[in-house]
Every structure is written in C-alpha cells, then in structure tokens.
Design an enzyme around this catalytic site. Sequence first.
Site, PDB file in Angstrom:
ATOM      1  N   ASN A  62      57.722  84.718  15.138  1.00  0.00           N
ATOM      2  CA  ASN A  62      56.449  84.112  14.757  1.00  0.00           C
ATOM      3  C   ASN A  62      55.530  85.080  14.003  1.00  0.00           C
ATOM      4  OD1 ASN A  62      54.317  82.267  14.662  1.00  0.00           O
ATOM      5  ND2 ASN A  62      53.449  83.135  16.520  1.00  0.00           N
ATOM      6  N   LYS A 116      46.964  89.124  31.307  1.00  0.00           N
ATOM      7  CA  LYS A 116      48.296  88.857  30.751  1.00  0.00           C
ATOM      8  C   LYS A 116      49.182  88.265  31.842  1.00  0.00           C
ATOM      9  CE  LYS A 116      50.560  89.585  26.848  1.00  0.00           C
ATOM     10  NZ  LYS A 116      49.958  89.732  25.520  1.00  0.00           N
TER      11      LYS A 116
HETATM   12  N1  GLU Z   1      49.656  86.896  23.165  1.00  0.00           N
HETATM   13  C1  GLU Z   1      48.706  87.166  22.133  1.00  0.00           C
HETATM   14  C2  GLU Z   1      48.229  88.604  22.188  1.00  0.00           C
HETATM   15  O1  GLU Z   1      48.888  89.469  22.720  1.00  0.00           O
HETATM   16  C3  GLU Z   1      47.579  86.151  22.118  1.00  0.00           C
HETATM   17  C4  GLU Z   1      46.737  86.104  23.325  1.00  0.00           C
HETATM   18  C5  GLU Z   1      45.762  84.933  23.330  1.00  0.00           C
HETATM   19  O2  GLU Z   1      45.694  84.212  22.355  1.00  0.00           O
HETATM   20  O3  GLU Z   1      45.087  84.776  24.344  1.00  0.00           O
HETATM   21  O4  GLU Z   1      47.207  88.942  21.639  1.00  0.00           O
END
Ligand code: GLU
Length: 415
Positions: free
Chosen positions: A223, A109
């Site tokens: 979103n 992340k």
């Molecule tokens: N930010 C999104 C999540 O927390 C998507 C992560 C991604 O597509 O790599 O799952």
Amino acid sequence: MIYLENELVACQKCKLEVEGMAEKGILTPQELKILKHPRRILEANYPVRMDDGSLKIITAFRVQYNLNLGPGKGGIRFHPEVDLDEVSELAFTMALKTSLTQLPFGGAKGGVRIDPKDFSESELERISRGYVREFWKFLGPKTDIPAPDVNTNSKIMAWMLDEYEKIVGEKSPAFITGKPVEDGGSEGRDKSTAMGAFYILQEEYKEIENKKDISVAIQGFGNAGSVIAELLDEAGFKVVAVSDVSGGIYNKDGLDISSLKKFVYEEKNHSVILFDGGEEITNGELLTLDVDLLIPAALGGVITRENVDEVKAGKILELANGPISVEAEKILEERGVVIIPDLLANAGGVIVSYFEWLQNLDNEHWSLEEVNEKLKEKILLAYKKVKELSEKENLSLKKAAYKIAAKRIIGAEKV
Ligand code: GLU
C-alpha cells in the site's frame, strides 16, 4: 516484558531513544521518566473457531503509549512476529507522530500475532471481531481509535466497526479509521501515507529541476511502497528498484512502474520478481544500491549494525515505521546521510485518519481534492518546523522531530 533496575520496560528501543535524547540534553531527567514507559499495556489470548471446527488461541495486544494530547490513535497489525516490545515501540512512534503533526491524539498501537496467509477469510473475520470483543472497553471514538497497519486493510476495519457497533448498540463510525468509503471512510485515506511522503519529497527536491537525475530504490510494493513508486515515477524521478517479500527487481535506467503495477495488481502476478523489465535482486541487495534516495516501505529493523556499512544512499526516507535501528542511525548520521524520519515521513496516514474521524463526528464527506490539500498543508507545516529546528540547533531531522514531538507531549502532562 522485562524489568531493568526495578523498572518495567516494555520497549527496549523506546528506552534507548529517549535516553539518547536525555544524553543530548533534549529531555530533562524528569521528562525522561514520562516518555520511557508505555502508559497502558493490554494483552489478550482469546479462542477463535477455525473452519474445521477446532479452536485456536490468538494472542493480541493494544498498547496506549501516551494519552496526554487526546484519545489514543494507531493502527493494528497482523504479523507472526508481533510482540509486546514491537507494539510498544510502534505505539511510542505513534505518540510522537500525532504530537509532531499537531493532531489532538495520543499514541497507541495494536497487534495480532498471526500470519494472515495461514487463515481463510472467514477465520480472519472471526479473529478481527474477536479483537474488538477483547479490547472494546478500552477503545472508542473519544478513548482510542484504531486504524489499519501492516497486513490489515479497509475490509478488516469494516468488520471491526460492525462488531463494535453491535456491542455498543449504536452507529459509531468514528470508532475506527481507514474504513471503506461506503462505511464512512475518507476519500484519499488508502493512498495518504505515500501522498504525505510525496509532498515532503517534492519540497525536499524542489531545487532539482530534472528529477530524472534522482535515482530511487523502494523496499516494499504494498500500500505504501507501490503508491510512492507510482507518484515518484509520474513526477519524473528515476525509480530503479522495488521489492516485495519474495525479492526485488532492478533496472539502472529506471523501471516502468505503471506496467509493473498493472502486472502485480491487475494481472494478479503477486510478485514484482516475475516482471520482465529488470534484473532480479534480493531485498538485502536493494538496501545497499548506490542510489540518491532509499525508501524502506515495508517492515521495521531492516537497516542495522550488520548492513549499515553497505548502505550507499545519500538520503533515506523512512516510509515504514522504524526501519533503521538506533545503532545504524548513529552511524548513518556520522556519515552525513540525511534521514527523513518515520514520524514525519509516513504521518500522511494518520493525518488523513484524523480527517476521517472529523468527518465522521461532523457527519460530513470531503472531496479528494479537499483531503489532499489539507494533508499537504498539515504535513508541510510539520516538515518546515523540523527543518527549522534542525538548522537552528544543528540537529539531525530525526532528533529535531523527536524534540518537537516530545516537548509537546511533556508540556501536556498533568500530574
Ligand atoms: N498505521 C498507520 C501508522 O503507523 C496509521 C495509523 C492511523 O491512521 O491511526 O501511522
């Protein structure tokens, strides 16, 4: 970042979660060691030129929690309260999420500690490009693949991709997912988080013929929140409340979601509270409404020890990452509240990110129907596995999901 008993702990919640699993015998002490700490932590403080010529130092992070199952995968969020603890916790959830849904990825992340509202578009572009310049050596299509998260979008992904391609000197669309379709993004990626949750809810409520009997409150109208509101409304569920940062609106007979979406997005009124179709409530009140299904779809940590006794919903779907604290989760579980956990409920986003990555590597473009069909298949497979284990071992859905995900990561550990 702190040291506890001579051990570095970058994420208090991860520590609590995995220790909870160890106490319940889900993890052995050896396995606990593997999951307790993020594998790699990166922090940067880089200068960015503002429009008035001044310099601002931007603090940013990338945490690769675990890479046992493949390259890191996970979004980058822009938020003024982002810190290492939060990014580590989110990277931990990503590691479990990709494992649970059987994607060939680890969990990572990123975060940038800014409020995007304080910056012009060109400043945001320089901040985004700066992020890539700081971390590109640790990122890449086979190393760690970023994506959007809270307050980031396809435009930001396109800037980041462009910066990366300039640095490495070649086309590399698989570097990042959640791009605009014209830059190699996948059909359906924008709605995929909500779509995945919708497939799960269809399954969860398949016995109930009249969906109007199911009242739903949704925190967040961005979103994820606005799309799930629309999908549920179209499928006949009664969405009685929604909210955004400014507050929420409530109508016990159900809100007119398509007019509300038009009002907020097309007519650019920016907040649901100005909509004339329900009474105004606060975000705190929304969480405590007497509804069948509560969907926190905004930020983490909104249901805690402080307000959990007030929460009346019978079922909670975690569309946001980590909306329920560890303590609150325990209390809800004891009360028999069903929690559909984030690592399953919002996995649609990363599943379609995986499809986007595959399309980029193979130079293909799939239709929206194909994407959604594959998403449905993949997310329901994970859902069924979680359900089965939870029934077989009398575990909550959350514990069952954690167990499946954690065991797969640990099984791939090479020491
Ligand atoms: N930010 C999104 C999540 O927390 C998507 C992560 C991604 O597509 O790599 O799952």
